[in-house]
Scaffold this active site. Sequence first.
Site, PDB file in Angstrom:
ATOM      1  N   ASP A  54       0.870  -1.414  -0.058  1.00 48.18           N
ATOM      2  CA  ASP A  54       0.443  -0.506   0.481  1.00 48.18           C
ATOM      3  C   ASP A  54       0.992   1.630  -0.192  1.00 48.18           C
ATOM      4  O   ASP A  54       1.743   1.088   0.566  1.00 48.18           O
ATOM      5  CB  ASP A  54      -0.760   0.110   1.182  1.00 48.18           C
ATOM      6  N   ASP A  55       0.356   2.463  -0.062  1.00 49.33           N
ATOM      7  CA  ASP A  55       0.635   3.754  -0.164  1.00 49.33           C
ATOM      8  C   ASP A  55       1.951   4.120  -1.439  1.00 49.33           C
ATOM      9  O   ASP A  55       2.288   5.481  -1.369  1.00 49.33           O
ATOM     10  CB  ASP A  55       1.385   3.952   1.083  1.00 49.33           C
ATOM     11  N   HIS A 105      -6.478   3.303  -3.888  1.00 44.85           N
ATOM     12  CA  HIS A 105      -5.973   3.862  -1.816  1.00 44.85           C
ATOM     13  C   HIS A 105      -6.249   5.036  -1.858  1.00 44.85           C
ATOM     14  O   HIS A 105      -5.596   5.554  -0.792  1.00 44.85           O
ATOM     15  CB  HIS A 105      -4.412   2.842  -1.474  1.00 44.85           C
ATOM     16  N   HIS A 109      -4.764   9.381   0.234  1.00 45.78           N
ATOM     17  CA  HIS A 109      -4.728   8.078   1.874  1.00 45.78           C
ATOM     18  C   HIS A 109      -5.958   8.744   2.538  1.00 45.78           C
ATOM     19  O   HIS A 109      -5.689   8.939   4.113  1.00 45.78           O
ATOM     20  CB  HIS A 109      -3.591   8.588   2.850  1.00 45.78           C
ATOM     21  N   HIS A 196       4.325  -2.432   3.267  1.00 45.19           N
ATOM     22  CA  HIS A 196       4.628  -0.535   2.218  1.00 45.19           C
ATOM     23  C   HIS A 196       5.353  -0.440   1.779  1.00 45.19           C
ATOM     24  O   HIS A 196       6.344  -0.859   2.339  1.00 45.19           O
ATOM     25  CB  HIS A 196       3.831   0.185   3.284  1.00 45.19           C
TER      26      HIS A 196
HETATM   27 ZN   LIG Z   1      -2.187   2.978   3.206  1.00 42.68          ZN
END
Ligand SMILES: [Zn+2]
Length: 244
Positions: A54-55, A105, A109, A196
């Site tokens: 993620d991210d 995502h 965020h 991440h």
């Molecule tokens: Zn995240």
Amino acid sequence: MGEWKRPEYLIRLVLVVVLALFGLTRLPPKSVPSSGDLQLPGVEGEKLVALTFDDGPRPGTTDCLLDGLAQRGVKATFFLVGTQISYAPELVERMVREGHQIGVHTLEHTAVAGLSREEFAHQVEGTRRWLCQLVGERELWLRPPYGIVDEHTAQWADSPIVLWSVDPEDWRDTDTRRITQHLLTHTGDGDIILLHDIYPSSVDSALAAVDGLRERGFRFVTVEQLLERRGIVPQNGQIYRQAG
Ligand SMILES: [Zn+2]
């Protein structure tokens, strides 16, 4: 002459139609085409796991991760933050080119629970449009930031919702040893791992865990392939945490 034959002809016609219908209903169910089956030759008792990141994308860490995954022939799933895409569009293109699954995502965020319909569309559908412009039309599944969902998330997602079953909390520290150990200890068949790709320690841990888990017979697939492999047909608005 022909007048008495007409009813018999009609009866025969009706019989043929009835038999044909009966036959149709007794046909075996149509098999669902499965591209994953073609890509992934089946192995009895295979242990499958999906790595998710993620991210990102983040230049400097995501590219190292992609290098490491390519060296190992491993496919992963990336849930991208809209505002990050402009920093490294070439990394998103590379993910797609190298066979990884990508998803959204949100744009910034943002926790999606509690958003209005318009705000949700801006965060989720806005990012999807942007990604599709970059890498072509495709399904982009949703991972809600923080894993928080409300009753509207399922209704508005317009895709499957992917959460996770293994979380080493890699954002908590940069202790590669701890994160790797967590992954080696907690990962089982069908798990979806949350990491991440914005931290160098997460990249190192992920690659170390890939090596360790492969030695134990695990194979790494995208979330889409994991569900497909387990005969799960993804539904829009449905939450998936694992496929054991
Ligand atoms: Zn995240």
